[in-house]
Design a protein around this motif. Structure first.
Motif, PDB file in Angstrom:
ATOM      1  N   ARG A  93       7.904  -4.225  -2.400  1.00 54.87           N
ATOM      2  CA  ARG A  93       6.742  -4.202  -1.515  1.00 54.87           C
ATOM      3  C   ARG A  93       5.607  -5.076  -2.044  1.00 54.87           C
ATOM      4  NH1 ARG A  93       9.433   0.455  -1.403  1.00 54.87           N
ATOM      5  NH2 ARG A  93       9.652   1.611   0.545  1.00 54.87           N
ATOM      6  N   ILE A  94       4.841  -5.632  -1.118  1.00 56.04           N
ATOM      7  CA  ILE A  94       3.559  -6.260  -1.444  1.00 56.04           C
ATOM      8  C   ILE A  94       2.482  -5.405  -0.794  1.00 56.04           C
ATOM      9  CG2 ILE A  94       2.076  -8.262  -1.119  1.00 56.04           C
ATOM     10  CD1 ILE A  94       4.461 -10.042  -1.337  1.00 56.04           C
ATOM     11  N   LYS A  95       1.629  -4.847  -1.611  1.00 57.14           N
ATOM     12  CA  LYS A  95       0.611  -3.921  -1.138  1.00 57.14           C
ATOM     13  C   LYS A  95      -0.251  -4.566  -0.050  1.00 57.14           C
ATOM     14  CE  LYS A  95      -1.956  -0.178  -1.224  1.00 57.14           C
ATOM     15  NZ  LYS A  95      -1.448   1.095  -0.669  1.00 57.14           N
ATOM     16  N   ASP A  96      -0.379  -3.882   1.071  1.00 58.28           N
ATOM     17  CA  ASP A  96      -1.203  -4.305   2.213  1.00 58.28           C
ATOM     18  C   ASP A  96      -0.749  -5.633   2.813  1.00 58.28           C
ATOM     19  OD1 ASP A  96      -2.828  -2.029   1.929  1.00 58.28           O
ATOM     20  OD2 ASP A  96      -4.112  -3.045   0.470  1.00 58.28           O
ATOM     21  N   ASP A 221       2.090   4.427  -5.542  1.00 51.62           N
ATOM     22  CA  ASP A 221       1.119   5.187  -4.757  1.00 51.62           C
ATOM     23  C   ASP A 221       1.834   5.843  -3.577  1.00 51.62           C
ATOM     24  OD1 ASP A 221       1.457   3.265  -2.746  1.00 51.62           O
ATOM     25  OD2 ASP A 221      -0.458   2.268  -3.139  1.00 51.62           O
ATOM     26  N   ASP A 222       1.087   6.469  -2.682  1.00 50.34           N
ATOM     27  CA  ASP A 222       1.700   7.192  -1.575  1.00 50.34           C
ATOM     28  C   ASP A 222       2.446   6.294  -0.596  1.00 50.34           C
ATOM     29  OD1 ASP A 222       0.809   9.580  -2.578  1.00 50.34           O
ATOM     30  OD2 ASP A 222      -0.985   9.680  -1.312  1.00 50.34           O
ATOM     31  N   SER A 223       2.195   4.969  -0.659  1.00 50.68           N
ATOM     32  CA  SER A 223       2.908   4.031   0.207  1.00 50.68           C
ATOM     33  C   SER A 223       4.085   3.375  -0.517  1.00 50.68           C
ATOM     34  CB  SER A 223       1.952   2.947   0.709  1.00 50.68           C
ATOM     35  OG  SER A 223       1.572   2.071  -0.338  1.00 50.68           O
ATOM     36  N   GLN A 256       5.974  11.697  -8.611  1.00 49.85           N
ATOM     37  CA  GLN A 256       6.585  10.397  -8.337  1.00 49.85           C
ATOM     38  C   GLN A 256       7.922  10.536  -7.616  1.00 49.85           C
ATOM     39  OE1 GLN A 256       5.447   6.947  -9.085  1.00 49.85           O
ATOM     40  NE2 GLN A 256       3.694   8.294  -8.737  1.00 49.85           N
ATOM     41  N   LEU A 257       8.708  11.549  -7.952  1.00 51.31           N
ATOM     42  CA  LEU A 257       9.964  11.779  -7.240  1.00 51.31           C
ATOM     43  C   LEU A 257       9.717  12.238  -5.809  1.00 51.31           C
ATOM     44  CD1 LEU A 257      12.076  13.543 -10.007  1.00 51.31           C
ATOM     45  CD2 LEU A 257      12.411  11.242  -9.104  1.00 51.31           C
ATOM     46  N   LEU A 258       8.641  12.960  -5.593  1.00 48.95           N
ATOM     47  CA  LEU A 258       8.325  13.436  -4.246  1.00 48.95           C
ATOM     48  C   LEU A 258       7.936  12.301  -3.314  1.00 48.95           C
ATOM     49  CD1 LEU A 258       6.303  16.662  -5.139  1.00 48.95           C
ATOM     50  CD2 LEU A 258       8.631  16.542  -4.218  1.00 48.95           C
ATOM     51  N   ILE A 259       7.316  11.237  -3.855  1.00 50.62           N
ATOM     52  CA  ILE A 259       6.886  10.107  -3.023  1.00 50.62           C
ATOM     53  C   ILE A 259       8.064   9.478  -2.284  1.00 50.62           C
ATOM     54  CG2 ILE A 259       6.094   7.703  -3.160  1.00 50.62           C
ATOM     55  CD1 ILE A 259       4.019   8.649  -5.212  1.00 50.62           C
TER      56      ILE A 259
END
Length: 360
Positions: A93-96, A221-223, A256-259
């Protein structure tokens, strides 16, 4: 006249590299096969450099495909989970969906929620490549080539890339990457094959044993984009420095596993030579060892399924496979880890990953 006897080398089968036409929804592509003398085979498409098969033996000499693929080859045209595909220009991923390079801000389409992922909506996994096959006494290989034009998916620079798949007599499958750009850009290439060394994708990957030579992993993070913080693996569910079952700690109550509903995290690989990761299926004895010059490995425990029908007419469910994506660290908040993906004008990006198959 006494009949001559052929030497052992003369009667041994040769290393093979060949292609055949394959029609996906009526459009012509090619499937390339590499085969060594022992009988190991690797198959790939010129669509997205997608690896559709890696056939290796178990402890009884039975060959099975250990990478996930579709029952209907037409499904590779969509391939939302990137089965076996080349990922680029940037993996992860690239943030935003934005980055700044040389003071210029670039925007990429948001195809992963609030982020851009796996090279964008029409990344390298969706492109068609020219290819050439060759063999020698000890190797069979195919080289895929393509030039990504300036501003494709929002990335600057005309980027020439070459990706080589080679197979040795010793059951070593190697991926070599090369890229050159006519201006500064970002490059972070990987392969997104999903492994299950049992060869049976109705079986959970959680019983496979895994080792990753890593002292730190990247916090998400959450994303699911990196925050920039590296967390020590020791004493956490992310400690794979000794072989352990993938499922042993996957249900641990860890933020972190929950994310990601499991593992979907970049591990920073320990520097130096040697084995960077090892995957083993106790039941069949199949073993895969990874050697690479890259910095990171993303472990994805296939925490989601989208109803895909895979080889064997199996409807895929969660955690039937694991992706081990060898790459640079993905780009996170405030451009963290951006420097790992920068390719300067005229410089050459090079990287390799070897998958060494055996029996344990």
């Amino acid at each position: 006249m006494k009949e001559g006897k052929l030497s052992e080398d003369a009667v041994r089968p040769c290393m093979k590299a060949y292609s055949r036409k394959l029609y996906l929804n009526g459009k012509e592509f090619h499937e390339i096969t590499l085969e060594n003398r022992a009988g190991m085979k690797v198959t790939a498409l010129d669509l997205g450099c997608i690896i559709t098969g890696i056939h290796v033996p178990d402890r009884h000499g039975i060959y099975k495909n250990v990478v996930m693929g579709y029952e209907n080859p037409d499904d590779y045209l969509d391939n939302p989970a990137y089965f076996g595909a080349l990922i680029g220009r940037t993996a992860g991923r690239i943030k935003d969906g934005a980055f700044t390079l040389n003071g210029v801000k670039y925007s990429i389409e948001l195809n992963y929620g609030t982020n851009s992922g796996q090279g964008g909506r029409e990344g390298f996994d969706k492109k068609t490549y020219s290819f050439a096959v060759n063999t020698s006494e000890s190797m069979a290989a195919v080289v895929f080539r393509r030039t990504s034009p300036h501003m494709e998916e929002g990335y600057p620079g005309n980027l020439y890339s070459a990706v080589s798949y080679s197979l040795s007599e010793e059951n070593v499958f190697k991926i070599s990457y090369k890229a050159v750009s006519d201006c500064d850009t970002l490059v972070n290439l990987t392969n997104h094959s999903y492994f299950n060394l049992s060869g049976d994708f109705s079986k959970s990957i959680e019983s496979h044993n895994l080792m990753i030579a890593s002292d730190f992993y990247a916090e998400l993070d959450d994303s699911s984009a990196p925050t920039g913080r590296l967390i020590e693996t020791k004493g956490t569910p992310f400690d794979f420095n000794s072989m352990k079952e993938i499922g042993r700690d996957i249900g641990f109550c860890d933020s972190q596993l929950l994310i990601g509903k499991g593992y979907d995290h970049p591990f920073v690989l320990r520097e130096g030579s040697g084995i960077k990761a090892r995957l083993w299926d106790r039941e069949t004895g199949r073993l895969m060892e990874i050697h690479t010059d890259n910095k990171a490995l993303v472990l994805y425990s296939q925490n989601y399924a989208q109803g895909q029908v895979i080889v064997g007419n199996i409807v895929l469910s969660e955690r039937m496979s694991a992706a081990l994506e060898v790459q640079r660290l993905p780009i996170g908040r405030d451009g963290t880890f951006l420097e790992d993906s920068v390719l300067k004008q005229g410089e050459t990006f090079r990287s390799y990953t070897e998958y060494r198959f055996g029996i344990l």
